[in-house]
Design a protein around this motif. Structure first.
Motif, PDB file in Angstrom:
ATOM      1  N   ILE A 100      -6.317   3.423   1.540  1.00 51.54           N
ATOM      2  CA  ILE A 100      -7.543   4.214   1.495  1.00 51.54           C
ATOM      3  C   ILE A 100      -7.156   5.629   1.100  1.00 51.54           C
ATOM      4  CG2 ILE A 100      -7.440   4.979   3.925  1.00 51.54           C
ATOM      5  CD1 ILE A 100     -10.473   4.476   4.080  1.00 51.54           C
ATOM      6  N   SER A 101      -8.088   6.413   0.613  1.00 52.76           N
ATOM      7  CA  SER A 101      -7.776   7.804   0.297  1.00 52.76           C
ATOM      8  C   SER A 101      -7.655   8.582   1.607  1.00 52.76           C
ATOM      9  CB  SER A 101      -8.862   8.413  -0.582  1.00 52.76           C
ATOM     10  OG  SER A 101     -10.059   8.597   0.149  1.00 52.76           O
ATOM     11  N   PRO A 102      -6.779   9.591   1.674  1.00 60.04           N
ATOM     12  CA  PRO A 102      -6.636  10.356   2.927  1.00 60.04           C
ATOM     13  C   PRO A 102      -7.932  11.063   3.320  1.00 60.04           C
ATOM     14  CG  PRO A 102      -5.402  11.372   1.116  1.00 60.04           C
ATOM     15  CD  PRO A 102      -5.846  10.037   0.635  1.00 60.04           C
ATOM     16  N   PRO A 139      -3.811   3.019   6.354  1.00 61.91           N
ATOM     17  CA  PRO A 139      -4.409   3.410   7.632  1.00 61.91           C
ATOM     18  C   PRO A 139      -4.002   2.517   8.796  1.00 61.91           C
ATOM     19  CG  PRO A 139      -6.024   2.258   6.295  1.00 61.91           C
ATOM     20  CD  PRO A 139      -4.804   2.429   5.437  1.00 61.91           C
ATOM     21  N   GLN A 194     -10.201   8.462   4.922  1.00 63.25           N
ATOM     22  CA  GLN A 194      -9.659   8.117   6.237  1.00 63.25           C
ATOM     23  C   GLN A 194     -10.006   9.189   7.272  1.00 63.25           C
ATOM     24  OE1 GLN A 194      -5.415   8.420   6.837  1.00 63.25           O
ATOM     25  NE2 GLN A 194      -5.407   6.782   8.367  1.00 63.25           N
ATOM     26  N   ALA A 195      -9.831  10.457   6.886  1.00 69.15           N
ATOM     27  CA  ALA A 195     -10.137  11.547   7.814  1.00 69.15           C
ATOM     28  C   ALA A 195     -11.630  11.617   8.110  1.00 69.15           C
ATOM     29  CB  ALA A 195      -9.642  12.867   7.226  1.00 69.15           C
ATOM     30  N   HIS A 243     -13.852   9.270   8.240  1.00 72.55           N
ATOM     31  CA  HIS A 243     -14.339   8.203   9.109  1.00 72.55           C
ATOM     32  C   HIS A 243     -13.415   7.919  10.293  1.00 72.55           C
ATOM     33  CE1 HIS A 243     -17.701   6.895   6.520  1.00 72.55           C
ATOM     34  NE2 HIS A 243     -16.915   7.273   5.505  1.00 72.55           N
ATOM     35  N   ASP A 302     -12.085  -0.072  12.485  1.00 73.72           N
ATOM     36  CA  ASP A 302     -12.597   1.140  11.834  1.00 73.72           C
ATOM     37  C   ASP A 302     -12.859   0.917  10.347  1.00 73.72           C
ATOM     38  OD1 ASP A 302     -12.405   2.522  14.229  1.00 73.72           O
ATOM     39  OD2 ASP A 302     -10.417   3.346  13.765  1.00 73.72           O
ATOM     40  N   LEU A 303     -12.078   0.037   9.732  1.00 76.04           N
ATOM     41  CA  LEU A 303     -12.234  -0.199   8.294  1.00 76.04           C
ATOM     42  C   LEU A 303     -13.574  -0.833   7.948  1.00 76.04           C
ATOM     43  CD1 LEU A 303      -8.634  -1.366   7.370  1.00 76.04           C
ATOM     44  CD2 LEU A 303      -9.853   0.584   6.384  1.00 76.04           C
ATOM     45  N   ALA A 347     -11.838   1.114   0.686  1.00 75.81           N
ATOM     46  CA  ALA A 347     -10.490   0.643   1.002  1.00 75.81           C
ATOM     47  C   ALA A 347     -10.240  -0.666   0.271  1.00 75.81           C
ATOM     48  CB  ALA A 347     -10.336   0.445   2.508  1.00 75.81           C
ATOM     49  N   ILE A 376     -10.321   6.593  10.448  1.00 80.09           N
ATOM     50  CA  ILE A 376      -9.813   5.216  10.351  1.00 80.09           C
ATOM     51  C   ILE A 376      -8.415   5.122  10.944  1.00 80.09           C
ATOM     52  CG2 ILE A 376      -9.330   3.295   8.797  1.00 80.09           C
ATOM     53  CD1 ILE A 376     -12.240   4.138   8.805  1.00 80.09           C
ATOM     54  N   THR A 377      -8.291   4.429  12.061  1.00 81.81           N
ATOM     55  CA  THR A 377      -6.974   4.219  12.668  1.00 81.81           C
ATOM     56  C   THR A 377      -6.764   2.764  13.096  1.00 81.81           C
ATOM     57  OG1 THR A 377      -7.816   4.823  14.859  1.00 81.81           O
ATOM     58  CG2 THR A 377      -6.827   6.596  13.515  1.00 81.81           C
TER      59      THR A 377
END
Length: 300
Positions: free
Chosen positions: A174-176, A261, A179-180, A182, A189-190, A241, A184-185
């Motif tokens: 995913i793009s950083p 992620p 990710q930030a 949303h 989350d995805l 993603a 995403i961890t």
């Protein structure tokens, strides 16, 4: 079938005239190409039709048109005639021992092979590797290639020998920024971001979420992109993603343009193979390339 039955193998002069007329769409153009008279071409084709007991062209006055029987016959004999020409050409004008014609999957060629070719040139400066992008499996007897890079679950290229290069390692990216945005961890989350797929692997997310005991989205409802590198660009632009083989996106991962992620790879059963006809195995160019390729793949 009796392979010695001469009735099943019309004279080459008949086949040659028919193939030229069918390809060029005209007896007169075929005559020009073959440096024969039009009447000679017409006579050879008529003799072929009598031999086969079937009309290959529809005739309307001085005009002729390939009929359905002729089209089917042309589709079947044209590759055989081309193979005969290539085989004869190799004997009359042998190929240089230092030249290799290689068919490569576009993504593999761009992201894995091309960056390594300078090392091959340094090791074997006289070796010339001509690369063409090909996606589908083909018949080596009908194509000008000495070898091809192939991806699959098994060494399944018909009539070819295989060298296994490496197994595929597919990771979620995913793009950083996305990710930030949303947070995403985790795998769950995805599900909050768009999920993209490579068109021929629509079930990839279903299988990846199953690793966590989760149900993924309907595979058929996900947007599909035909090539992994196009898919990577869509993800990089923040489109969502995707699950992508790690070697194809190594530059983006190293530059931080894409991130993983959730560090859980999809257990793919696909591998990359070098496929080649058994008769080519001992040719100098292919032998040198195989030896170098094995060394490049050993640490992977």
């Amino acid at each position: 079938m009796n392979h010695d039955d001469r009735r099943r193998l019309p004279p080459m002069s008949m086949l040659h005239c028919f193939e030229a007329a069918a390809r060029l769409g005209s007896f007169s153009r075929a005559a020009e190409a073959l440096r024969l008279t039009q009447s000679a071409v017409s006579r050879h084709i008529s003799n072929l039709e009598q031999w086969l007991g079937a009309a290959l062209f529809d005739r309307n006055g001085r005009r002729v048109a390939l009929n359905d029987t002729g089209r089917q016959f042309m589709e079947e004999i044209a590759p055989a005639l081309a193979a005969i020409r290539r085989a004869t050409g190799r004997l009359m004008d042998p190929e240089p021992e230092h030249v290799l014609e290689l068919a490569v999957l576009p993504g593999f060629g761009m992201r894995w092979l091309a960056p390594r070719l300078p090392r091959l040139t340094q090791l074997h400066p006289d070796l010339v590797v001509n690369i063409a992008a090909r996606v589908d499996v083909f018949d080596f007897a009908r194509e000008p290639f000495h070898a091809a890079i192939h991806v699959g679950g098994a060494p399944d290229w018909p009539g070819a020998q295989h060298d296994m290069l490496f197994h595929e390692h597919v990771v979620p990216v995913i793009s950083p920024e996305l990710q930030a945005e949303h947070g995403i961890t985790t795998a769950a989350d995805l599900l909050r971001v768009p999920l993209l797929v490579q068109s021929s692997r629509r079930d990839a997310w279903t299988r990846w979420f199953a690793l966590f005991g989760m149900s993924g989205p309907d595979a058929q409802s996900l947007p599909g992109v035909s090539h992994f590198l196009m898919l990577a660009q869509a993800v990089k632009a923040g489109g969502g993603a995707a699950l992508i083989p790690s070697f194809l996106i190594a530059p983006e991962l190293e530059a931080g343009e894409l991130v993983i992620p959730v560090d859980r790879a999809l257990g793919e059963d696909r591998s990359y193979w070098l496929a080649y006809p058994p008769a080519r195995k001992r040719t100098k160019a292919l032998a040198l390339f195989r030896e170098w390729l094995a060394g490049e793949c050993a640490p992977v």
